[in-house]
Design a protein around this motif. Structure first.
Motif, PDB file in Angstrom:
ATOM      1  N   LEU A 227      25.231  32.743 -32.747  1.00  0.00           N
ATOM      2  CA  LEU A 227      26.625  32.428 -32.461  1.00  0.00           C
ATOM      3  C   LEU A 227      27.178  31.448 -33.493  1.00  0.00           C
ATOM      4  CD1 LEU A 227      28.773  33.032 -30.261  1.00  0.00           C
ATOM      5  CD2 LEU A 227      27.963  30.991 -29.057  1.00  0.00           C
ATOM      6  N   ASN A 228      26.373  30.487 -33.876  1.00  0.00           N
ATOM      7  CA  ASN A 228      26.768  29.539 -34.919  1.00  0.00           C
ATOM      8  C   ASN A 228      27.080  30.244 -36.227  1.00  0.00           C
ATOM      9  OD1 ASN A 228      26.091  27.757 -37.326  1.00  0.00           O
ATOM     10  ND2 ASN A 228      26.113  26.222 -35.705  1.00  0.00           N
ATOM     11  N   ARG A 229      26.217  31.199 -36.602  1.00  0.00           N
ATOM     12  CA  ARG A 229      26.418  31.918 -37.862  1.00  0.00           C
ATOM     13  C   ARG A 229      27.636  32.844 -37.787  1.00  0.00           C
ATOM     14  NH1 ARG A 229      24.541  28.926 -41.257  1.00  0.00           N
ATOM     15  NH2 ARG A 229      24.746  30.641 -42.762  1.00  0.00           N
ATOM     16  N   ILE A 230      27.874  33.441 -36.626  1.00  0.00           N
ATOM     17  CA  ILE A 230      29.039  34.318 -36.463  1.00  0.00           C
ATOM     18  C   ILE A 230      30.327  33.516 -36.586  1.00  0.00           C
ATOM     19  CG2 ILE A 230      30.311  35.681 -34.749  1.00  0.00           C
ATOM     20  CD1 ILE A 230      27.613  36.791 -33.828  1.00  0.00           C
ATOM     21  N   PHE A 231      30.371  32.331 -36.005  1.00  0.00           N
ATOM     22  CA  PHE A 231      31.558  31.487 -36.123  1.00  0.00           C
ATOM     23  C   PHE A 231      31.829  31.132 -37.588  1.00  0.00           C
ATOM     24  CE2 PHE A 231      31.412  29.559 -31.562  1.00  0.00           C
ATOM     25  CZ  PHE A 231      31.806  30.790 -31.059  1.00  0.00           C
ATOM     26  N   LYS A 232      30.762  30.974 -38.365  1.00  0.00           N
ATOM     27  CA  LYS A 232      30.941  30.616 -39.774  1.00  0.00           C
ATOM     28  C   LYS A 232      31.509  31.761 -40.604  1.00  0.00           C
ATOM     29  CE  LYS A 232      27.555  26.873 -40.113  1.00  0.00           C
ATOM     30  NZ  LYS A 232      26.341  26.355 -40.775  1.00  0.00           N
ATOM     31  N   ILE A 233      31.385  32.992 -40.108  1.00  0.00           N
ATOM     32  CA  ILE A 233      31.946  34.145 -40.822  1.00  0.00           C
ATOM     33  C   ILE A 233      33.457  33.990 -40.958  1.00  0.00           C
ATOM     34  CG2 ILE A 233      32.337  36.652 -40.711  1.00  0.00           C
ATOM     35  CD1 ILE A 233      29.649  36.909 -39.322  1.00  0.00           C
TER      36      ILE A 233
ATOM     37  N   SER B   7      30.532  34.777 -45.965  1.00  0.00           N
ATOM     38  CA  SER B   7      30.561  35.688 -44.823  1.00  0.00           C
ATOM     39  C   SER B   7      29.388  36.662 -44.832  1.00  0.00           C
ATOM     40  CB  SER B   7      31.882  36.464 -44.794  1.00  0.00           C
ATOM     41  OG  SER B   7      32.061  37.211 -45.995  1.00  0.00           O
ATOM     42  N   ILE B   8      28.973  37.113 -46.009  1.00  0.00           N
ATOM     43  CA  ILE B   8      27.863  38.073 -46.083  1.00  0.00           C
ATOM     44  C   ILE B   8      26.555  37.393 -45.677  1.00  0.00           C
ATOM     45  CG2 ILE B   8      26.569  39.623 -47.581  1.00  0.00           C
ATOM     46  CD1 ILE B   8      29.048  39.984 -49.258  1.00  0.00           C
ATOM     47  N   ALA B   9      26.326  36.188 -46.201  1.00  0.00           N
ATOM     48  CA  ALA B   9      25.112  35.445 -45.858  1.00  0.00           C
ATOM     49  C   ALA B   9      25.090  35.111 -44.365  1.00  0.00           C
ATOM     50  CB  ALA B   9      25.024  34.169 -46.684  1.00  0.00           C
ATOM     51  N   SER B  10      26.235  34.722 -43.811  1.00  0.00           N
ATOM     52  CA  SER B  10      26.309  34.407 -42.385  1.00  0.00           C
ATOM     53  C   SER B  10      26.073  35.658 -41.540  1.00  0.00           C
ATOM     54  CB  SER B  10      27.668  33.793 -42.044  1.00  0.00           C
ATOM     55  OG  SER B  10      27.846  32.553 -42.705  1.00  0.00           O
ATOM     56  N   SER B  11      26.596  36.798 -41.995  1.00  0.00           N
ATOM     57  CA  SER B  11      26.376  38.061 -41.286  1.00  0.00           C
ATOM     58  C   SER B  11      24.897  38.435 -41.293  1.00  0.00           C
ATOM     59  CB  SER B  11      27.204  39.181 -41.923  1.00  0.00           C
ATOM     60  OG  SER B  11      28.584  38.919 -41.833  1.00  0.00           O
TER      61      SER B  11
ATOM     62  N   GLY C 129      22.524  38.735 -37.935  1.00  0.00           N
ATOM     63  CA  GLY C 129      21.736  39.931 -37.653  1.00  0.00           C
ATOM     64  C   GLY C 129      20.251  39.630 -37.595  1.00  0.00           C
ATOM     65  N   LEU C 130      19.780  38.767 -38.502  1.00  0.00           N
ATOM     66  CA  LEU C 130      18.367  38.388 -38.530  1.00  0.00           C
ATOM     67  C   LEU C 130      17.963  37.680 -37.233  1.00  0.00           C
ATOM     68  CD1 LEU C 130      15.726  38.119 -40.239  1.00  0.00           C
ATOM     69  CD2 LEU C 130      16.597  35.894 -40.991  1.00  0.00           C
ATOM     70  N   LEU C 131      18.801  36.778 -36.752  1.00  0.00           N
ATOM     71  CA  LEU C 131      18.502  36.032 -35.534  1.00  0.00           C
ATOM     72  C   LEU C 131      18.490  36.951 -34.308  1.00  0.00           C
ATOM     73  CD1 LEU C 131      20.628  32.871 -36.338  1.00  0.00           C
ATOM     74  CD2 LEU C 131      18.148  32.906 -36.037  1.00  0.00           C
ATOM     75  N   ILE C 132      19.396  37.925 -34.276  1.00  0.00           N
ATOM     76  CA  ILE C 132      19.397  38.888 -33.171  1.00  0.00           C
ATOM     77  C   ILE C 132      18.144  39.752 -33.239  1.00  0.00           C
ATOM     78  CG2 ILE C 132      20.604  40.861 -32.152  1.00  0.00           C
ATOM     79  CD1 ILE C 132      23.226  39.640 -33.159  1.00  0.00           C
ATOM     80  N   GLY C 133      17.740  40.123 -34.466  1.00  0.00           N
ATOM     81  CA  GLY C 133      16.511  40.891 -34.626  1.00  0.00           C
ATOM     82  C   GLY C 133      15.288  40.115 -34.173  1.00  0.00           C
ATOM     83  N   LEU C 134      15.216  38.836 -34.527  1.00  0.00           N
ATOM     84  CA  LEU C 134      14.097  37.992 -34.089  1.00  0.00           C
ATOM     85  C   LEU C 134      14.104  37.832 -32.571  1.00  0.00           C
ATOM     86  CD1 LEU C 134      14.176  35.214 -36.838  1.00  0.00           C
ATOM     87  CD2 LEU C 134      12.398  36.943 -36.512  1.00  0.00           C
ATOM     88  N   ALA C 135      15.301  37.675 -31.986  1.00  0.00           N
ATOM     89  CA  ALA C 135      15.403  37.578 -30.525  1.00  0.00           C
ATOM     90  C   ALA C 135      14.862  38.840 -29.862  1.00  0.00           C
ATOM     91  CB  ALA C 135      16.861  37.342 -30.115  1.00  0.00           C
TER      92      ALA C 135
ATOM     93  N   GLY D 289      24.837  42.275 -41.782  1.00  0.00           N
ATOM     94  CA  GLY D 289      24.286  42.075 -40.454  1.00  0.00           C
ATOM     95  C   GLY D 289      23.224  43.107 -40.103  1.00  0.00           C
ATOM     96  N   LEU D 290      23.479  44.363 -40.470  1.00  0.00           N
ATOM     97  CA  LEU D 290      22.517  45.432 -40.181  1.00  0.00           C
ATOM     98  C   LEU D 290      21.211  45.207 -40.931  1.00  0.00           C
ATOM     99  CD1 LEU D 290      21.913  48.158 -38.830  1.00  0.00           C
ATOM    100  CD2 LEU D 290      22.918  49.280 -40.846  1.00  0.00           C
ATOM    101  N   LEU D 291      21.312  44.794 -42.198  1.00  0.00           N
ATOM    102  CA  LEU D 291      20.117  44.514 -42.985  1.00  0.00           C
ATOM    103  C   LEU D 291      19.316  43.362 -42.381  1.00  0.00           C
ATOM    104  CD1 LEU D 291      18.459  45.153 -45.518  1.00  0.00           C
ATOM    105  CD2 LEU D 291      19.894  43.531 -46.785  1.00  0.00           C
ATOM    106  N   GLY D 292      20.037  42.323 -41.954  1.00  0.00           N
ATOM    107  CA  GLY D 292      19.351  41.197 -41.309  1.00  0.00           C
ATOM    108  C   GLY D 292      18.686  41.615 -40.012  1.00  0.00           C
ATOM    109  N   PHE D 293      19.343  42.480 -39.234  1.00  0.00           N
ATOM    110  CA  PHE D 293      18.808  42.917 -37.944  1.00  0.00           C
ATOM    111  C   PHE D 293      17.528  43.732 -38.105  1.00  0.00           C
ATOM    112  CE2 PHE D 293      18.750  46.204 -34.578  1.00  0.00           C
ATOM    113  CZ  PHE D 293      18.571  45.382 -33.465  1.00  0.00           C
ATOM    114  N   ILE D 294      17.498  44.623 -39.091  1.00  0.00           N
ATOM    115  CA  ILE D 294      16.325  45.500 -39.220  1.00  0.00           C
ATOM    116  C   ILE D 294      15.180  44.844 -39.982  1.00  0.00           C
ATOM    117  CG2 ILE D 294      17.762  47.577 -39.123  1.00  0.00           C
ATOM    118  CD1 ILE D 294      17.442  47.868 -42.129  1.00  0.00           C
ATOM    119  N   THR D 295      15.452  43.730 -40.675  1.00  0.00           N
ATOM    120  CA  THR D 295      14.398  43.073 -41.459  1.00  0.00           C
ATOM    121  C   THR D 295      13.180  42.684 -40.614  1.00  0.00           C
ATOM    122  OG1 THR D 295      15.944  42.266 -43.152  1.00  0.00           O
ATOM    123  CG2 THR D 295      13.848  41.093 -42.927  1.00  0.00           C
ATOM    124  N   PRO D 296      13.339  41.995 -39.470  1.00  0.00           N
ATOM    125  CA  PRO D 296      12.146  41.658 -38.667  1.00  0.00           C
ATOM    126  C   PRO D 296      11.403  42.901 -38.182  1.00  0.00           C
ATOM    127  CG  PRO D 296      14.052  40.381 -37.948  1.00  0.00           C
ATOM    128  CD  PRO D 296      14.563  41.440 -38.860  1.00  0.00           C
ATOM    129  N   PHE D 297      12.158  43.939 -37.786  1.00  0.00           N
ATOM    130  CA  PHE D 297      11.519  45.172 -37.322  1.00  0.00           C
ATOM    131  C   PHE D 297      10.770  45.861 -38.459  1.00  0.00           C
ATOM    132  CE2 PHE D 297      14.780  44.571 -34.088  1.00  0.00           C
ATOM    133  CZ  PHE D 297      14.081  44.873 -32.924  1.00  0.00           C
TER     134      PHE D 297
END
Length: 324
Positions: free
Chosen positions: A122-128, A134-138, A142-148, A180-188
């Motif tokens: 949520l912190n990173r989304i607000f920073k977008i 914005s790309i780094a925050s996205s 996504g990475l944090l949601i993937g880790l969750a 965001g998608l790249l960050g989300f799939i990275t942990p997986f």
């Protein structure tokens, strides 16, 4: 009177937070239970179980620390982005109450750890919204949601909340979405590589399907619990409508942040409806946005008598559920 005290900022409250949480989690320390079986968990939560030897008491101590981290982070997030006009410690107190009166509050559940990662996202989304990175925050969100999700798999559905948040911020562009998608799939990706290297990739995929299809044991609800959850649902609706109704009084940035919080709550409810086995766990996640939504209502409502009565019922209901 109690609400008037908690609405203010006070250095003493930083000392009271661990004491209040300890009192509400006292039963979890006296009668520790293992809420989640090792065989039905995601890899990162299994790692924690291994480190702590599946000891219920040690797990509950860890869960207590997670509660404290979330509580302090809730205050810090509002200090940083000020979407609740008045600086207040109330979100922290409300989260401790809501999370402690949840049915799964008698031990550490992976959804509680996922709630922490969603709060960080949520912190990173607000920073977008600031647009400078914005790309780094996205990617980070996504990475944090993937880790969750690697702690509690149903949390993966919150990637749709991330997309919703981009739309709310007016930042739904291909680069933010792909970041965001790249960050989300990275942990997986790394987890799948590890299981593939071990020759257990197919087993991991089948295990993930079983988690979605699993049915957690749900104890029968008492009349007191049903009445409290009905009250909580009504208070949620009142607070959400109050938040939306008062949008014209807020800055554009604060308005967008509050809508994202409402969207996070709606996503947690939708996740519980789509996957009934996760409905109890989603209450721990929903406690994060609800603590802010309730705080906005209690702080900004000009009818102090109604706020005091509703807050008193909320506190009394939480305490009675812990005692009964």
């Amino acid at each position: 009177m109690l609400l008037k005290v908690l609405r203010r900022r006070s250095p003493i409250y930083f000392i009271l937070i661990p004491i209040i949480a300890l009192l509400l989690w006292l039963n979890a320390f006296q009668n520790p239970v293992l809420l989640a079986e090792y065989s039905m968990q995601m890899p990162l939560y299994q790692t924690i179980l291994c480190i702590l030897n599946c000891n219920p008491l040690h797990l509950n101590i860890f869960g207590y620390l997670v509660i404290l981290i979330i509580s302090y982070s809730l205050i810090q997030l509002n200090e940083q982005f000020i979407f609740i006009k008045q600086r207040t410690d109330l979100p922290s107190a409300l989260f401790i109450l809501l999370a402690s009166c949840a049915i799964l509050a008698n031990g550490l559940h992976p959804a509680l750890i996922s709630a922490l990662f969603l709060l960080l996202s949520l912190n990173r989304i607000f920073k977008i919204y600031h647009g400078s990175q914005s790309i780094a925050s996205s990617f980070d969100a996504g990475l944090l949601i993937g880790l969750a999700s690697l702690f509690y798999l149903p949390t993966s559905l919150f990637f749709f909340w991330f997309i919703w948040a981009l739309i709310i911020l007016g930042s739904f562009r291909i680069r933010e979405f792909l970041g965001g998608l790249l960050g989300f799939i990275t942990p997986f990706f790394f987890i799948c590589c590890w299981y593939f290297w071990q020759g257990n990739l197919e087993t991991f995929l089948e295990h993930s399907k079983m988690i979605f299809a699993s049915h957690e044991h749900i104890a029968s609800f008492s009349i007191a619990q049903i009445l409290f959850w009905v009250f909580l649902a009504l208070l949620s609706l009142i607070s959400i409508f109050f938040t939306i109704w008062g949008f014209e009084e807020k800055r554009v940035r604060s308005r967008k942040y509050l809508i994202i919080l409402v969207a996070l709550f709606i996503t947690s409810v939708a996740s519980g409806i789509l996957f009934p086995s996760s409905i109890l766990a989603q209450t721990l996640i929903a406690a994060v946005p609800l603590s802010y939504i309730f705080s906005y209502f209690f702080v900004m409502n000009r009818n102090s008598k109604i706020s005091e009565i509703l807050f008193g019922i909320l506190v009394l209901g939480c305490l009675l559920l812990k005692l009964l």
